[in-house]
Design a protein around this motif. Sequence first.
Motif, PDB file in Angstrom:
ATOM      1  N   ALA A  61      -6.232  14.470  -8.196  1.00 27.41           N
ATOM      2  CA  ALA A  61      -5.071  13.669  -7.778  1.00 27.41           C
ATOM      3  C   ALA A  61      -5.356  12.184  -7.986  1.00 27.41           C
ATOM      4  N   PRO A  62      -4.480  11.448  -8.683  1.00 24.45           N
ATOM      5  CA  PRO A  62      -4.700  10.023  -8.947  1.00 24.45           C
ATOM      6  C   PRO A  62      -4.770   9.196  -7.663  1.00 24.45           C
ATOM      7  N   GLY A  63      -5.387   8.013  -7.782  1.00 22.19           N
ATOM      8  CA  GLY A  63      -5.735   7.214  -6.613  1.00 22.19           C
ATOM      9  C   GLY A  63      -4.593   6.749  -5.756  1.00 22.19           C
ATOM     10  N   LEU A  66       0.849  -1.185   0.000  1.00 23.66           N
ATOM     11  CA  LEU A  66       0.000   0.000   0.000  1.00 23.66           C
ATOM     12  C   LEU A  66       0.886   1.237   0.000  1.00 23.66           C
ATOM     13  N   LEU A  67       0.654   2.137  -0.959  1.00 26.70           N
ATOM     14  CA  LEU A  67       1.574   3.229  -1.206  1.00 26.70           C
ATOM     15  C   LEU A  67       1.268   4.505  -0.450  1.00 26.70           C
ATOM     16  N   GLY A  98      -9.302   5.137  -0.383  1.00 28.99           N
ATOM     17  CA  GLY A  98      -9.614   4.438  -1.624  1.00 28.99           C
ATOM     18  C   GLY A  98      -8.412   3.964  -2.408  1.00 28.99           C
ATOM     19  N   ALA A  99      -7.210   4.167  -1.887  1.00 28.18           N
ATOM     20  CA  ALA A  99      -6.009   3.720  -2.589  1.00 28.18           C
ATOM     21  C   ALA A  99      -6.003   2.203  -2.701  1.00 28.18           C
TER      22      ALA A  99
END
Length: 370
Positions: free
Chosen positions: A364-366, A83-84, A89-90
Motif C-alpha cells: 500500500a502506497p505511503g 495530512l491525508l 510514515g505518511a
Amino acid sequence: MPKSTKDQLSVRSAFMSARNSVRYVMGKMPPKQHRRMARLARKGLNPVVKQQLKQLQTPWVHWITHPGAAAYNAAIRVTAKPLLTSRPGALPTFVGTGLDENVATRLLKQRANLAGITAPQAEDIFGSRSRTADLVWRTAHPGGAPAPGSWEPIAGHTPAIKDQLVGGTKGARTSEHNTRDHAREHAINTTVADVASPNRFGDIAVMSSLATIKHMASPSTELNLAKADMAAMPTPRYAALTGTGDLRQPHHFDSLVAHVQEERERKKWEVGAVMHGDDRLSPLVPPVIRSYLGTHGNDPHKAMESFRRDVHGWQMFAPPVNTSVSSDTRNLDGKSLHQMATKTQQTGRRQRALSDARILPPVAPGNSRG
C-alpha cells in the motif's frame, strides 16, 4: 478473448474458489459481519479530518430525521488538511485536501428526498465520502497529435492535480469534473427515485460509492495511457497525493497511479462488503471479491490484503484480475440499485453495478488510507 485465455482464467478461478473454501473451513468459518458505508469511509483518514466529519454529521442527522426543523444552513464540507491519512510514515502534502461528498450537497439539504430516513441510514449517506486527492482521471484524448500542453492528459477533483506548488484551489486542473460529477449525480438520483426498494436509503449510500468509483477515478490501466502525454507536457504538473514531484517524471507518475489505484480498489472492496452483507444485494458482488469476502468474514480490508498477497505471490494460480482498460460497469443511471438487484435475481445474470478486483500495488502506497 482467445479460448485458451478463457480456459486459463476458468482454471485459475476454480482453483481460487476451492482454495478459499479450504481457508474458510480452516479459519473456523468466520461469521459474516454486516458493514456500514460511513464507518468504512472514515477508516484510515487523518484523525483530525475523521473527527471533524463526525462532528458535522451529528447536527445534520438530527435535522434530517426531525421533519419540523428549519432549513439547514450549517456546514457540510470538511476543512482541507495537509495530512491525508492515519498511515504511519505518511507525508503531508503541499496543498490541503478534504473530502468529496459522494451525495451532492444540494441533495443533502433537501429533506423531501430523504423523508422517513433513520439515524443510521442518515449517517451512511452523510458519511460516505472520498478524499479529494484520490479522485484523478484520464481525460478524453482529443484525437490526432495535439501539441503538448494544449490539453490536460489527466485531471482531478480540486486540488488533486495542480500546475503550481501552492495551497488552495489556485492552479487546480479539473477538466471533465462537472461532466463526471453530473453523471454520478444522475446515477444516485435514479436510486433516490426508486421508492419500491425495501432499503432505499441504504441503496443511496451504496450507489454513491459505486458511482464515485465509476466516474470520479480512472483505473491504473487507463491512467497509464496518459503517461507519455504527461511526460511531453511543457510545464510541470503535481499531485496532492505525491507531493512536490513533477508528474512528467516517470517514477512520480507511477507513484500517483499506484496511489489512485489503491484507493479506487479499496472503495470497491468496502462497498462490496456492504453489499455482501445484504442478501438482496449480495448477488451483485463480483465473483473474486465475493469469494475473498466470504473467506474473511466480510472484512473488506482483510479480504483485500489476502487478495494482494495471492496476486503477487501465487503466479500461475494467482486469482484472476480485471484488466479492462476503463471502467466496465454498466451505465449506472439506467436502473436503480434495487432494479439491478431484482433483475439479477430474476435472470440469474449479475448486473454489473460493480466490477471485479483489479491489480493492487505490492505494498500500500505511503499516502493511501491507513
